[in-house]
Design a protein around this motif. Sequence first.
Motif, PDB file in Angstrom:
ATOM      1  N   LYS A   1    -117.274 -25.964  52.777  1.00 35.16           N
ATOM      2  CA  LYS A   1    -116.057 -26.622  53.065  1.00 35.16           C
ATOM      3  C   LYS A   1    -115.221 -27.263  51.405  1.00 35.16           C
ATOM      4  CE  LYS A   1    -116.899 -28.965  57.396  1.00 35.16           C
ATOM      5  NZ  LYS A   1    -117.043 -30.228  58.133  1.00 35.16           N
ATOM      6  N   ALA A   2    -113.984 -26.997  51.472  1.00 31.52           N
ATOM      7  CA  ALA A   2    -113.371 -27.398  50.507  1.00 31.52           C
ATOM      8  C   ALA A   2    -113.432 -28.512  49.914  1.00 31.52           C
ATOM      9  CB  ALA A   2    -111.740 -26.980  50.513  1.00 31.52           C
ATOM     10  N   PHE A   3    -113.426 -28.975  48.641  1.00 27.17           N
ATOM     11  CA  PHE A   3    -113.571 -30.501  48.295  1.00 27.17           C
ATOM     12  C   PHE A   3    -111.972 -31.044  48.339  1.00 27.17           C
ATOM     13  CE2 PHE A   3    -116.517 -28.209  45.327  1.00 27.17           C
ATOM     14  CZ  PHE A   3    -117.734 -28.828  46.053  1.00 27.17           C
ATOM     15  N   THR A   4    -111.842 -32.201  48.683  1.00 24.83           N
ATOM     16  CA  THR A   4    -110.789 -32.942  48.931  1.00 24.83           C
ATOM     17  C   THR A   4    -109.975 -33.239  47.565  1.00 24.83           C
ATOM     18  OG1 THR A   4    -111.703 -35.155  48.987  1.00 24.83           O
ATOM     19  CG2 THR A   4    -111.398 -34.104  51.047  1.00 24.83           C
ATOM     20  N   ALA A   5    -108.817 -33.938  47.588  1.00 22.16           N
ATOM     21  CA  ALA A   5    -107.858 -33.951  46.331  1.00 22.16           C
ATOM     22  C   ALA A   5    -108.059 -35.608  45.815  1.00 22.16           C
ATOM     23  CB  ALA A   5    -106.661 -33.672  46.415  1.00 22.16           C
ATOM     24  N   SER A   6    -108.670 -36.234  46.603  1.00 29.69           N
ATOM     25  CA  SER A   6    -108.984 -37.819  46.405  1.00 29.69           C
ATOM     26  C   SER A   6    -110.303 -38.342  46.356  1.00 29.69           C
ATOM     27  CB  SER A   6    -108.119 -38.608  47.144  1.00 29.69           C
ATOM     28  OG  SER A   6    -108.472 -38.262  48.572  1.00 29.69           O
ATOM     29  N   PHE A   7    -110.479 -39.252  45.830  1.00 27.00           N
ATOM     30  CA  PHE A   7    -111.918 -39.621  45.872  1.00 27.00           C
ATOM     31  C   PHE A   7    -112.492 -39.829  47.342  1.00 27.00           C
ATOM     32  CE2 PHE A   7    -115.076 -43.088  45.611  1.00 27.00           C
ATOM     33  CZ  PHE A   7    -115.981 -42.743  44.651  1.00 27.00           C
ATOM     34  N   PRO A   8    -113.728 -39.673  47.754  1.00 26.60           N
ATOM     35  CA  PRO A   8    -114.739 -39.202  46.737  1.00 26.60           C
ATOM     36  C   PRO A   8    -114.955 -37.636  46.725  1.00 26.60           C
ATOM     37  CG  PRO A   8    -115.504 -39.471  49.063  1.00 26.60           C
ATOM     38  CD  PRO A   8    -114.094 -39.838  49.029  1.00 26.60           C
ATOM     39  N   TYR A   9    -113.893 -36.723  47.094  1.00 23.10           N
ATOM     40  CA  TYR A   9    -113.733 -35.440  46.732  1.00 23.10           C
ATOM     41  C   TYR A   9    -114.611 -34.732  47.513  1.00 23.10           C
ATOM     42  CZ  TYR A   9    -111.342 -37.754  42.529  1.00 23.10           C
ATOM     43  OH  TYR A   9    -110.694 -38.384  41.966  1.00 23.10           O
ATOM     44  N   LEU A  10    -115.705 -35.071  48.133  1.00 26.99           N
ATOM     45  CA  LEU A  10    -116.315 -34.182  48.959  1.00 26.99           C
ATOM     46  C   LEU A  10    -115.825 -34.093  50.219  1.00 26.99           C
ATOM     47  CD1 LEU A  10    -119.842 -36.021  48.196  1.00 26.99           C
ATOM     48  CD2 LEU A  10    -118.954 -33.953  47.210  1.00 26.99           C
ATOM     49  N   ALA A  11    -116.121 -33.042  50.903  1.00 23.24           N
ATOM     50  CA  ALA A  11    -115.708 -32.766  52.187  1.00 23.24           C
ATOM     51  C   ALA A  11    -116.368 -33.536  53.126  1.00 23.24           C
ATOM     52  CB  ALA A  11    -115.596 -31.213  52.707  1.00 23.24           C
ATOM     53  N   ALA A  12    -115.633 -33.803  54.448  1.00 22.01           N
ATOM     54  CA  ALA A  12    -116.300 -34.642  55.453  1.00 22.01           C
ATOM     55  C   ALA A  12    -117.439 -33.944  55.837  1.00 22.01           C
ATOM     56  CB  ALA A  12    -115.384 -34.864  56.461  1.00 22.01           C
ATOM     57  N   ALA A  13    -118.387 -34.631  56.418  1.00 21.50           N
ATOM     58  CA  ALA A  13    -119.766 -34.222  56.867  1.00 21.50           C
ATOM     59  C   ALA A  13    -119.394 -33.213  58.278  1.00 21.50           C
ATOM     60  CB  ALA A  13    -120.614 -35.271  57.222  1.00 21.50           C
ATOM     61  N   TRP A  14    -120.137 -32.488  58.469  1.00 20.21           N
ATOM     62  CA  TRP A  14    -119.961 -31.762  59.515  1.00 20.21           C
ATOM     63  C   TRP A  14    -119.608 -32.471  60.806  1.00 20.21           C
ATOM     64  CZ3 TRP A  14    -125.291 -29.339  58.299  1.00 20.21           C
ATOM     65  CH2 TRP A  14    -125.023 -28.453  57.287  1.00 20.21           C
TER      66      TRP A  14
ATOM     67  N   THR B   1    -122.894 -30.838  29.970  1.00 20.78           N
ATOM     68  CA  THR B   1    -122.148 -32.003  29.608  1.00 20.78           C
ATOM     69  C   THR B   1    -121.738 -32.888  30.815  1.00 20.78           C
ATOM     70  OG1 THR B   1    -120.157 -30.590  30.126  1.00 20.78           O
ATOM     71  CG2 THR B   1    -120.948 -30.712  27.729  1.00 20.78           C
ATOM     72  N   GLY B   2    -122.591 -32.586  31.896  1.00 17.62           N
ATOM     73  CA  GLY B   2    -122.234 -33.210  33.164  1.00 17.62           C
ATOM     74  C   GLY B   2    -122.313 -32.424  34.225  1.00 17.62           C
ATOM     75  N   ARG B   3    -121.768 -32.685  35.373  1.00 15.92           N
ATOM     76  CA  ARG B   3    -121.657 -31.590  36.473  1.00 15.92           C
ATOM     77  C   ARG B   3    -120.604 -31.923  37.332  1.00 15.92           C
ATOM     78  NH1 ARG B   3    -125.898 -31.588  41.521  1.00 15.92           N
ATOM     79  NH2 ARG B   3    -125.086 -29.823  42.677  1.00 15.92           N
ATOM     80  N   ALA B   4    -119.773 -30.814  37.408  1.00 16.74           N
ATOM     81  CA  ALA B   4    -118.497 -30.909  38.314  1.00 16.74           C
ATOM     82  C   ALA B   4    -119.034 -30.356  39.504  1.00 16.74           C
ATOM     83  CB  ALA B   4    -117.540 -30.035  37.746  1.00 16.74           C
ATOM     84  N   LEU B   5    -118.437 -30.839  40.586  1.00 21.31           N
ATOM     85  CA  LEU B   5    -118.676 -30.619  42.023  1.00 21.31           C
ATOM     86  C   LEU B   5    -119.016 -28.987  42.316  1.00 21.31           C
ATOM     87  CD1 LEU B   5    -116.628 -33.217  44.165  1.00 21.31           C
ATOM     88  CD2 LEU B   5    -119.109 -33.103  43.789  1.00 21.31           C
ATOM     89  N   ALA B   6    -118.057 -28.338  41.707  1.00 21.90           N
ATOM     90  CA  ALA B   6    -118.216 -26.895  41.957  1.00 21.90           C
ATOM     91  C   ALA B   6    -118.814 -26.249  41.315  1.00 21.90           C
ATOM     92  CB  ALA B   6    -116.768 -26.526  41.888  1.00 21.90           C
TER      93      ALA B   6
END
Length: 182
Positions: A169-182, A131-136
């Motif tokens: 790395k943990a996802f962030t709570a705000s857009f774009p939700y991805l963790a910062a690159a190394w 039904t889509g894809r969640a980040l986790a």
Amino acid sequence: MKTYKISIVTMSLLFAATLLVSCDNNGDSPAASLDFSGTYVQQDQMARPAINTVFIASGAPKDAFNTAIPSAMGTSYQSVFQSRLLALNSGYTTNALGQTAAQLTGLLATDVLGVKKIGTTTFFDGTNVLTGRALADDVIDVELLLIFGGPSGTSNSRLTKDNVNANDKAFTASFPYLAAAW
């Protein structure tokens, strides 16, 4: 050693100065114009990670798949996917969703990612499927489960997990939700 460090610092400063000079008055875009004229061709299609990598041979077959129109993919590639599925798992009968080899490969051969506008967005959570894809979402584990897990999802337990159980790395709570690159 001291000369080497000075050379590195000097080169870094020259590089930074070159970048600064190449910006326009706003400082945020190159002064030189970019040329986007020409013909562009799609080179890769991978809505569902690893599916095209596993089920389509490299070279001309993969190139054709990657440039195929999604509405024509199922008809064109379902039998190719099914042959590969049965080569990978000769004992395949049905999967944890109750899908036969033809049903699963028909679904996978159309390599698009569905989006559910209302409700749960997930690759697979035991109830909701694609039904889509969640980040986790652990999409590789889901794909392995559907290919090797058998009707109950418990067959071939050594082949149904990649043992990568979390993002680095943990996802962030705000857009774009991805963790910062190394």
